[in-house]
Design an enzyme around this catalytic site. Structure first.
Site, PDB file in Angstrom:
ATOM      1  N   TYR A  38      -2.553  -1.056  10.339  1.00  0.00           N
ATOM      2  CA  TYR A  38      -2.424  -1.197   8.881  1.00  0.00           C
ATOM      3  C   TYR A  38      -1.070  -0.658   8.414  1.00  0.00           C
ATOM      4  CZ  TYR A  38      -4.028  -1.084   3.972  1.00  0.00           C
ATOM      5  OH  TYR A  38      -4.165  -1.280   2.613  1.00  0.00           O
TER       6      TYR A  38
ATOM      7  N   SER B  81       0.872  -1.180   0.000  1.00  0.00           N
ATOM      8  CA  SER B  81       0.000   0.000   0.000  1.00  0.00           C
ATOM      9  C   SER B  81       0.906   1.226   0.000  1.00  0.00           C
ATOM     10  CB  SER B  81      -0.840  -0.009   1.282  1.00  0.00           C
ATOM     11  OG  SER B  81      -1.429   1.259   1.507  1.00  0.00           O
TER      12      SER B  81
HETATM   13  P1  NAD Z   1     -11.304  -6.312  -0.292  1.00  0.00           P
HETATM   14  O1  NAD Z   1     -11.915  -6.165   1.060  1.00  0.00           O
HETATM   15  O2  NAD Z   1     -12.140  -6.054  -1.493  1.00  0.00           O
HETATM   16  O3  NAD Z   1     -10.667  -7.758  -0.442  1.00  0.00           O
HETATM   17  C1  NAD Z   1      -9.944  -8.358   0.592  1.00  0.00           C
HETATM   18  C2  NAD Z   1      -9.838  -9.835   0.332  1.00  0.00           C
HETATM   19  O4  NAD Z   1      -9.146 -10.438   1.439  1.00  0.00           O
HETATM   20  C3  NAD Z   1     -11.216 -10.522   0.252  1.00  0.00           C
HETATM   21  O5  NAD Z   1     -11.186 -11.522  -0.732  1.00  0.00           O
HETATM   22  C4  NAD Z   1     -11.357 -11.133   1.630  1.00  0.00           C
HETATM   23  O6  NAD Z   1     -12.216 -12.271   1.652  1.00  0.00           O
HETATM   24  C5  NAD Z   1      -9.914 -11.530   1.915  1.00  0.00           C
HETATM   25  N1  NAD Z   1      -9.670 -11.781   3.320  1.00  0.00           N
HETATM   26  C6  NAD Z   1      -9.881 -10.963   4.372  1.00  0.00           C
HETATM   27  N2  NAD Z   1      -9.584 -11.590   5.522  1.00  0.00           N
HETATM   28  C7  NAD Z   1      -9.176 -12.842   5.181  1.00  0.00           C
HETATM   29  C8  NAD Z   1      -8.744 -13.980   5.925  1.00  0.00           C
HETATM   30  N3  NAD Z   1      -8.691 -13.979   7.251  1.00  0.00           N
HETATM   31  N4  NAD Z   1      -8.405 -15.104   5.236  1.00  0.00           N
HETATM   32  C9  NAD Z   1      -8.490 -15.138   3.883  1.00  0.00           C
HETATM   33  N5  NAD Z   1      -8.890 -14.090   3.142  1.00  0.00           N
HETATM   34  C10 NAD Z   1      -9.228 -12.963   3.791  1.00  0.00           C
HETATM   35  O7  NAD Z   1     -10.027  -5.372  -0.276  1.00  0.00           O
HETATM   36  P2  NAD Z   1      -9.077  -4.804  -1.429  1.00  0.00           P
HETATM   37  O8  NAD Z   1      -9.219  -3.337  -1.401  1.00  0.00           O
HETATM   38  O9  NAD Z   1      -9.244  -5.526  -2.693  1.00  0.00           O
HETATM   39  O10 NAD Z   1      -7.655  -5.122  -0.770  1.00  0.00           O
HETATM   40  C11 NAD Z   1      -6.774  -6.107  -1.260  1.00  0.00           C
HETATM   41  C12 NAD Z   1      -5.368  -5.764  -0.819  1.00  0.00           C
HETATM   42  O11 NAD Z   1      -4.991  -4.503  -1.381  1.00  0.00           O
HETATM   43  C13 NAD Z   1      -5.207  -5.619   0.710  1.00  0.00           C
HETATM   44  O12 NAD Z   1      -3.973  -6.172   1.108  1.00  0.00           O
HETATM   45  C14 NAD Z   1      -5.216  -4.115   0.904  1.00  0.00           C
HETATM   46  O13 NAD Z   1      -4.538  -3.744   2.058  1.00  0.00           O
HETATM   47  C15 NAD Z   1      -4.494  -3.678  -0.357  1.00  0.00           C
HETATM   48  N6  NAD Z   1      -4.723  -2.278  -0.699  1.00  0.00           N
HETATM   49  C16 NAD Z   1      -5.974  -1.832  -0.995  1.00  0.00           C
HETATM   50  C17 NAD Z   1      -6.132  -0.498  -1.306  1.00  0.00           C
HETATM   51  C18 NAD Z   1      -7.461   0.077  -1.653  1.00  0.00           C
HETATM   52  O14 NAD Z   1      -7.546   1.305  -1.749  1.00  0.00           O
HETATM   53  N7  NAD Z   1      -8.491  -0.719  -1.846  1.00  0.00           N
HETATM   54  C19 NAD Z   1      -5.038   0.369  -1.314  1.00  0.00           C
HETATM   55  C20 NAD Z   1      -3.785  -0.130  -1.018  1.00  0.00           C
HETATM   56  C21 NAD Z   1      -3.640  -1.451  -0.707  1.00  0.00           C
END
Ligand code: NAD
Length: 260
Positions: A155, A142
């Site tokens: 985080y 991130s």
């Molecule tokens: P999201 O909530 O849409 O998806 C998260 C995924 O992780 C889901 O499939 C969920 O089921 C899974 N998950 C959560 N807890 C779990 C567990 N205990 N065991 C197995 N799976 C689990 O979120 P996203 O925005 O797609 O985020 C994905 C990654 O990208 C994360 O690591 C997040 O930190 C990172 N990220 C997201 C953003 C953003 O703005 N959305 C920005 C920077 C980084």
């Protein structure tokens, strides 16, 4: 580009992970999807990957908080397809709170899912990659791997940790045609971002529009959310032969966030 290879993408039942899984399938890789959610919805996504891209796709229900289940996810990928060549550590959760009120269990869950799960998955997948003399590890970090924001102590700590893990793994396997990189997105419009808006409204005493414009997009000079497809395209590039010399890097894809 990846036919005959297998990609495991953690947290791929939603958001960024689902799009990365579909992007690797589009390039011919067999896929292990993983994540939480409604069983019927997950089965629909799994079978759609197979029919849309003519590859094989299995689902692992491994909980990223449980090391044995993470090991089994990698073992299941190897058992189904013969190898795990590409590992994308993407599963992640967020919780927003001032640190003096931050619930202990939430802090620990974020460190387990966002950081420790990647350690267990990498540890389980590396021996197979070393044996084949090829591998790609992509950790979804991130912008918070590089800079902080208030109220996101767990985080930010987990994502700074994943940056360190990425660099260390890269150095350990540098001569073995295995790369390890992190992708550092800014705000991508996914359920994770949408879900943190109510708590941010409370923590900062703001309306929803104020949170979107004055907190989220305020961080991004482009004033636009990054898209899941743009993040997936970067993951595909990092796994490509063209990216072979790129290792130990933290790739920002954040509309200029960490530039200021
Ligand atoms: P999201 O909530 O849409 O998806 C998260 C995924 O992780 C889901 O499939 C969920 O089921 C899974 N998950 C959560 N807890 C779990 C567990 N205990 N065991 C197995 N799976 C689990 O979120 P996203 O925005 O797609 O985020 C994905 C990654 O990208 C994360 O690591 C997040 O930190 C990172 N990220 C997201 C953003 C953003 O703005 N959305 C920005 C920077 C980084």
């Amino acid at each position: 580009m990846f036919s005959g290879k297998t990609a495991v993408v953690t947290g791929s039942t939603s958001g960024i992970g689902l799009n990365i899984a579909r992007a690797f399938a589009k390039e011919g890789a067999n896929i292990v999807i993983n994540g939480l959610g409604n069983a019927q919805a997950i089965e629909t996504e799994r079978s759609k990957i197979e029919t849309d891209f003519a590859v094989k796709c299995i689902y692992s229900a491994a909980n990223m908080m449980i090391p044995d289940e993470i090991r089994k996810m990698i073992a299941d990928g190897i058992a189904a397809f013969g190898s795990v060549d590409i590992l994308v550590n993407n599963a992640g959760i967020q919780f927003v709170s001032p640190i003096d009120e931050f619930p202990d269990d939430k802090f620990e869950a974020i460190i387990k899912i966002n950081l420790m799960a990647s350690f267990y998955a990498i540890k389980a997948a590396l021996p197979g990659m070393k044996a084949k003399g090829w591998g790609r590890i992509i950790n979804i970090a991130s912008a918070h791997a590089l800079v902080a924001s208030p109220f996101k102590s767990a985080y930010v700590a987990s994502k700074h940790g994943i940056a360190g893990l990425t660099k260390t793994v890269a150095l350990e396997v540098a001569t073995q045609h295995i790369t390890c990189n992190a992708i550092a997105p800014g705000y991508v419009w996914t359920p994770l971002v949408e879900a943190q808006i109510p708590d941010t409204m409370k923590a900062r005493n703001m309306t929803k529009d104020q949170v979107i414009n004055d907190v989220l997009l305020a961080a991004q000079p482009t004033k636009e959310f990054v898209t899941v497809d743009q993040v997936a395209a970067l993951a595909i590039y990092l796994a490509s032969d063209a990216a072979a010399p790129i290792t130990g890097s933290i790739q920002s894809i954040d509309g200029g966030w960490v530039a200021h």
